[in-house]
Design a protein around this motif. Structure first.
Motif, PDB file in Angstrom:
ATOM      1  N   VAL A  60     -10.838   7.920  -5.578  1.00  0.00           N
ATOM      2  CA  VAL A  60     -10.437   9.140  -4.886  1.00  0.00           C
ATOM      3  C   VAL A  60     -10.464  10.347  -5.824  1.00  0.00           C
ATOM      4  O   VAL A  60      -9.985  10.287  -6.959  1.00  0.00           O
ATOM      5  CB  VAL A  60      -9.021   8.989  -4.302  1.00  0.00           C
ATOM      6  CG1 VAL A  60      -8.571  10.289  -3.640  1.00  0.00           C
ATOM      7  CG2 VAL A  60      -8.984   7.844  -3.303  1.00  0.00           C
TER       8      VAL A  60
ATOM      9  N   GLY B  41      -9.353   1.003  -5.171  1.00  0.00           N
ATOM     10  CA  GLY B  41      -9.691   1.988  -4.140  1.00  0.00           C
ATOM     11  C   GLY B  41      -9.165   3.372  -4.479  1.00  0.00           C
ATOM     12  O   GLY B  41      -9.839   4.383  -4.229  1.00  0.00           O
TER      13      GLY B  41
ATOM     14  N   VAL C 206     -15.648   2.311  -4.221  1.00  0.00           N
ATOM     15  CA  VAL C 206     -15.220   1.856  -2.899  1.00  0.00           C
ATOM     16  C   VAL C 206     -15.807   0.481  -2.596  1.00  0.00           C
ATOM     17  O   VAL C 206     -15.106  -0.417  -2.109  1.00  0.00           O
ATOM     18  CB  VAL C 206     -15.644   2.866  -1.813  1.00  0.00           C
ATOM     19  CG1 VAL C 206     -15.433   2.277  -0.418  1.00  0.00           C
ATOM     20  CG2 VAL C 206     -14.865   4.166  -1.957  1.00  0.00           C
TER      21      VAL C 206
ATOM     22  N   HIS D  16       0.827  -1.205   0.000  1.00  0.00           N
ATOM     23  CA  HIS D  16       0.000   0.000   0.000  1.00  0.00           C
ATOM     24  C   HIS D  16       0.863   1.257   0.000  1.00  0.00           C
ATOM     25  O   HIS D  16       0.669   2.161  -0.819  1.00  0.00           O
ATOM     26  CB  HIS D  16      -0.918  -0.008   1.224  1.00  0.00           C
ATOM     27  CG  HIS D  16      -1.674   1.264   1.420  1.00  0.00           C
ATOM     28  ND1 HIS D  16      -2.859   1.533   0.781  1.00  0.00           N
ATOM     29  CD2 HIS D  16      -1.415   2.359   2.191  1.00  0.00           C
ATOM     30  CE1 HIS D  16      -3.298   2.730   1.139  1.00  0.00           C
ATOM     31  NE2 HIS D  16      -2.441   3.250   2.002  1.00  0.00           N
TER      32      HIS D  16
ATOM     33  N   SER E 280      -2.597   1.747  10.861  1.00  0.00           N
ATOM     34  CA  SER E 280      -3.030   0.948   9.715  1.00  0.00           C
ATOM     35  C   SER E 280      -2.188  -0.319   9.586  1.00  0.00           C
ATOM     36  O   SER E 280      -2.692  -1.367   9.164  1.00  0.00           O
ATOM     37  CB  SER E 280      -2.953   1.780   8.431  1.00  0.00           C
ATOM     38  OG  SER E 280      -1.619   2.102   8.096  1.00  0.00           O
TER      39      SER E 280
ATOM     40  N   MET F 168      -5.421   5.922   3.953  1.00  0.00           N
ATOM     41  CA  MET F 168      -5.815   7.102   3.181  1.00  0.00           C
ATOM     42  C   MET F 168      -6.244   8.235   4.108  1.00  0.00           C
ATOM     43  O   MET F 168      -6.031   9.412   3.817  1.00  0.00           O
ATOM     44  CB  MET F 168      -6.955   6.747   2.229  1.00  0.00           C
ATOM     45  CG  MET F 168      -6.571   5.769   1.126  1.00  0.00           C
ATOM     46  SD  MET F 168      -5.266   6.421   0.070  1.00  0.00           S
ATOM     47  CE  MET F 168      -6.105   7.825  -0.665  1.00  0.00           C
ATOM     48  N   GLY F 169      -6.853   7.864   5.244  1.00  0.00           N
ATOM     49  CA  GLY F 169      -7.275   8.869   6.213  1.00  0.00           C
ATOM     50  C   GLY F 169      -6.103   9.566   6.877  1.00  0.00           C
ATOM     51  O   GLY F 169      -6.277  10.619   7.495  1.00  0.00           O
TER      52      GLY F 169
ATOM     53  N   HIS G 289      -5.960  -2.290  -4.199  1.00  0.00           N
ATOM     54  CA  HIS G 289      -5.432  -0.971  -3.851  1.00  0.00           C
ATOM     55  C   HIS G 289      -5.750   0.051  -4.935  1.00  0.00           C
ATOM     56  O   HIS G 289      -6.279   1.139  -4.641  1.00  0.00           O
ATOM     57  CB  HIS G 289      -3.922  -1.040  -3.643  1.00  0.00           C
ATOM     58  CG  HIS G 289      -3.273   0.298  -3.504  1.00  0.00           C
ATOM     59  ND1 HIS G 289      -3.221   0.975  -2.305  1.00  0.00           N
ATOM     60  CD2 HIS G 289      -2.685   1.117  -4.420  1.00  0.00           C
ATOM     61  CE1 HIS G 289      -2.620   2.138  -2.485  1.00  0.00           C
ATOM     62  NE2 HIS G 289      -2.287   2.249  -3.769  1.00  0.00           N
TER      63      HIS G 289
ATOM     64  N   TYR H  95     -14.726  10.207  -2.085  1.00  0.00           N
ATOM     65  CA  TYR H  95     -14.685   8.845  -2.609  1.00  0.00           C
ATOM     66  C   TYR H  95     -15.958   8.533  -3.376  1.00  0.00           C
ATOM     67  O   TYR H  95     -17.062   8.888  -2.930  1.00  0.00           O
ATOM     68  CB  TYR H  95     -14.523   7.828  -1.465  1.00  0.00           C
ATOM     69  CG  TYR H  95     -13.210   7.957  -0.722  1.00  0.00           C
ATOM     70  CD1 TYR H  95     -12.088   7.250  -1.129  1.00  0.00           C
ATOM     71  CD2 TYR H  95     -13.100   8.790   0.396  1.00  0.00           C
ATOM     72  CE1 TYR H  95     -10.885   7.369  -0.451  1.00  0.00           C
ATOM     73  CE2 TYR H  95     -11.900   8.920   1.075  1.00  0.00           C
ATOM     74  CZ  TYR H  95     -10.795   8.198   0.654  1.00  0.00           C
ATOM     75  OH  TYR H  95      -9.608   8.314   1.317  1.00  0.00           O
TER      76      TYR H  95
ATOM     77  N   HIS I 241      -6.585  -0.074   4.282  1.00  0.00           N
ATOM     78  CA  HIS I 241      -6.373   0.809   3.128  1.00  0.00           C
ATOM     79  C   HIS I 241      -6.961   2.197   3.375  1.00  0.00           C
ATOM     80  O   HIS I 241      -6.271   3.216   3.200  1.00  0.00           O
ATOM     81  CB  HIS I 241      -7.010   0.188   1.886  1.00  0.00           C
ATOM     82  CG  HIS I 241      -7.005   1.097   0.693  1.00  0.00           C
ATOM     83  ND1 HIS I 241      -5.942   1.178  -0.179  1.00  0.00           N
ATOM     84  CD2 HIS I 241      -7.938   1.979   0.229  1.00  0.00           C
ATOM     85  CE1 HIS I 241      -6.207   2.062  -1.120  1.00  0.00           C
ATOM     86  NE2 HIS I 241      -7.415   2.566  -0.907  1.00  0.00           N
ATOM     87  N   TYR I 242      -8.209   2.241   3.814  1.00  0.00           N
ATOM     88  CA  TYR I 242      -8.864   3.545   3.968  1.00  0.00           C
ATOM     89  C   TYR I 242      -8.408   4.271   5.226  1.00  0.00           C
ATOM     90  O   TYR I 242      -8.468   5.504   5.289  1.00  0.00           O
ATOM     91  CB  TYR I 242     -10.383   3.361   3.908  1.00  0.00           C
ATOM     92  CG  TYR I 242     -10.830   3.001   2.506  1.00  0.00           C
ATOM     93  CD1 TYR I 242     -10.802   3.958   1.495  1.00  0.00           C
ATOM     94  CD2 TYR I 242     -11.211   1.700   2.185  1.00  0.00           C
ATOM     95  CE1 TYR I 242     -11.168   3.633   0.188  1.00  0.00           C
ATOM     96  CE2 TYR I 242     -11.574   1.367   0.884  1.00  0.00           C
ATOM     97  CZ  TYR I 242     -11.552   2.342  -0.110  1.00  0.00           C
ATOM     98  OH  TYR I 242     -11.899   2.013  -1.409  1.00  0.00           O
TER      99      TYR I 242
ATOM    100  N   SER J  91     -13.911  -2.128  -4.417  1.00  0.00           N
ATOM    101  CA  SER J  91     -12.608  -2.407  -3.818  1.00  0.00           C
ATOM    102  C   SER J  91     -12.752  -3.291  -2.578  1.00  0.00           C
ATOM    103  O   SER J  91     -11.922  -4.178  -2.344  1.00  0.00           O
ATOM    104  CB  SER J  91     -11.900  -1.098  -3.451  1.00  0.00           C
ATOM    105  OG  SER J  91     -12.517  -0.451  -2.351  1.00  0.00           O
TER     106      SER J  91
END
Length: 271
Positions: free
Chosen positions: A195, A191, A146, A62, A86, A130-131, A188, A141, A126-127, A149
Motif C-alpha cells: 500500500v 498486503g 499483492v 485484520h 468483509s 482496505m476498500g 496481512h 497497490y 483483506h482487500y 500476499s
C-alpha cells in the motif's frame, strides 16, 4: 504527494494482539473440526462453529492490525457497510473450505480446491476491508506484492485445512495454530506492504482520531464475543483434552459375540 504510511503506530501492541487473535481463531477451528470427525451426528454444527471461529479470528486479526495503520497528514476512517461485509466474506469462504474437507475428506484434490477457494476469499476479505478506508488521498497497490500476499493466503488456507483434518492431538493442534497465526498475520502485513497513499488534500490530523479507534473497537466487539463463546463451548466439551490415541482408548470396546457353550462330553463308561 505521497504520504508516509505506518502499520505500527502503537509499536508492537497491534501486531502481537493481531497474531494472538489469529492463533485463537485457528486453535478453536482445529478443535471444532476434531469434534466433527468424532461426532458425525453433529458434524454440521461443529464444522459451522469451526468456520465461524476461524473467520472471526482472521477478521479480528485484520482490524486489530489496522488500528496501528496511519497516514501522515491524513485522517483515516472506515465505511461500516464494507467493514461488516468483509466479516461476512471471511466467515463464508472459510465455511466453504471447512465443509468441503469436513464432508469429502482431505484428499490432495479436495485440499487444493478448498485451500484455493478459502485463500482467495481471505485475500478478498483483506482487500475489501482496505476498500472500506476513507481518507483524503487515494490508495495504490504494488501488483507483485499483492500477488505474493494472495499466494500466502492460499498456502495458509490449504495448510490450515490440512491440519484441520489431519492433526487431532491437543498439543499438536495448538502448535499448528501458532504456525497458522504466523501465516495469516504474515499475509496481512505483506498486503499492507503493497500500500502507498497519494494525498489529494490537506489535513491537520496526522493519525486516526479517537472516534476511529472507538469505531474499530465497536466493530471488534461482536467477533470477539463470538470467539469467547466458542472458546467456552470447546473448553467445556468433555473430550477437549483427548487426541486420537486417547479417544481410541476411551471409546468403549466393541462387544464380543457371546460364546456358545460347548456340547457336554458323553459320559465315560468303564467296561
Amino acid at each position: 504527494m505521497s504520504a508516509t504510511v505506518s502499520n505500527f503506530y502503537y509499536g508492537a501492541v497491534t501486531p502481537v494482539s493481531a497474531y494472538l487473535m489469529a492463533c485463537l481463531g485457528a486453535a478453536l477451528g482445529l478443535r471444532c473440526t476434531t469434534r466433527s470427525l468424532r461426532r458425525p451426528h453433529r458434524r454440521a454444527a461443529w464444522l459451522a462453529l469451526g468456520a465461524v471461529s476461524i473467520g472471526c479470528g482472521i477478521w479480528t486479526m485484520h482490524f486489530i492490525a489496522m488500528i496501528g495503520f496511519s497516514v501522515q497528514g491524513a485522517l483515516v476512517g472506515y465505511d461500516p457497510t464494507k467493514t461488516l461485509l468483509s466479516l461476512v466474506v471471511a466467515i463464508v469462504v472459510v465455511a466453504l473450505g471447512v465443509f468441503l474437507v469436513g464432508h469429502r475428506g482431505g484428499s490432495p484434490v479436495n485440499l487444493a480446491l478448498a485451500g484455493t477457494v478459502t485463500g482467495l476469499g481471505v485475500a478478498a476479505m483483506h482487500y475489501l476491508g482496505m476498500g472500506a478506508i476513507h481518507t483524503n488521498g487515494t490508495l495504490h497497490y504494488d501488483t507483485p506484492t499483492v500477488a505474493l500476499s494472495v499466494a500466502i493466503a492460499v498456502a495458509a488456507a490449504t495448510a490450515a485445512l490440512w491440519a484441520a483434518v489431519s492433526i487431532h492431538k491437543l498439543w499438536s493442534s495448538l502448535g499448528a495454530a501458532l504456525v497458522m497465526g504466523v501465516a495469516v498475520t504474515g499475509m496481512h502485513y505483506t498486503g499492507m506492504a503493497a500500500v502507498s497513499v497519494h494525498l489529494t488534500g490537506t489535513s491537520a490530523v496526522g493519525q486516526s482520531s479517537t472516534n476511529l479507534l472507538s469505531f474499530l473497537l465497536v466493530m471488534l466487539a461482536g467477533p470477539l464475543a463470538v470467539l469467547l463463546i466458542a472458546a467456552v463451548i470447546v473448553m467445556f466439551d468433555p473430550d477437549m483434552m483427548l487426541g486420537d490415541d486417547d479417544w481410541d482408548h476411551a471409546a468403549p470396546a466393541a462387544p464380543q459375540p457371546a460364546r456358545q457353550p460347548s456340547p457336554p462330553s458323553p459320559p465315560h463308561t468303564s467296561w
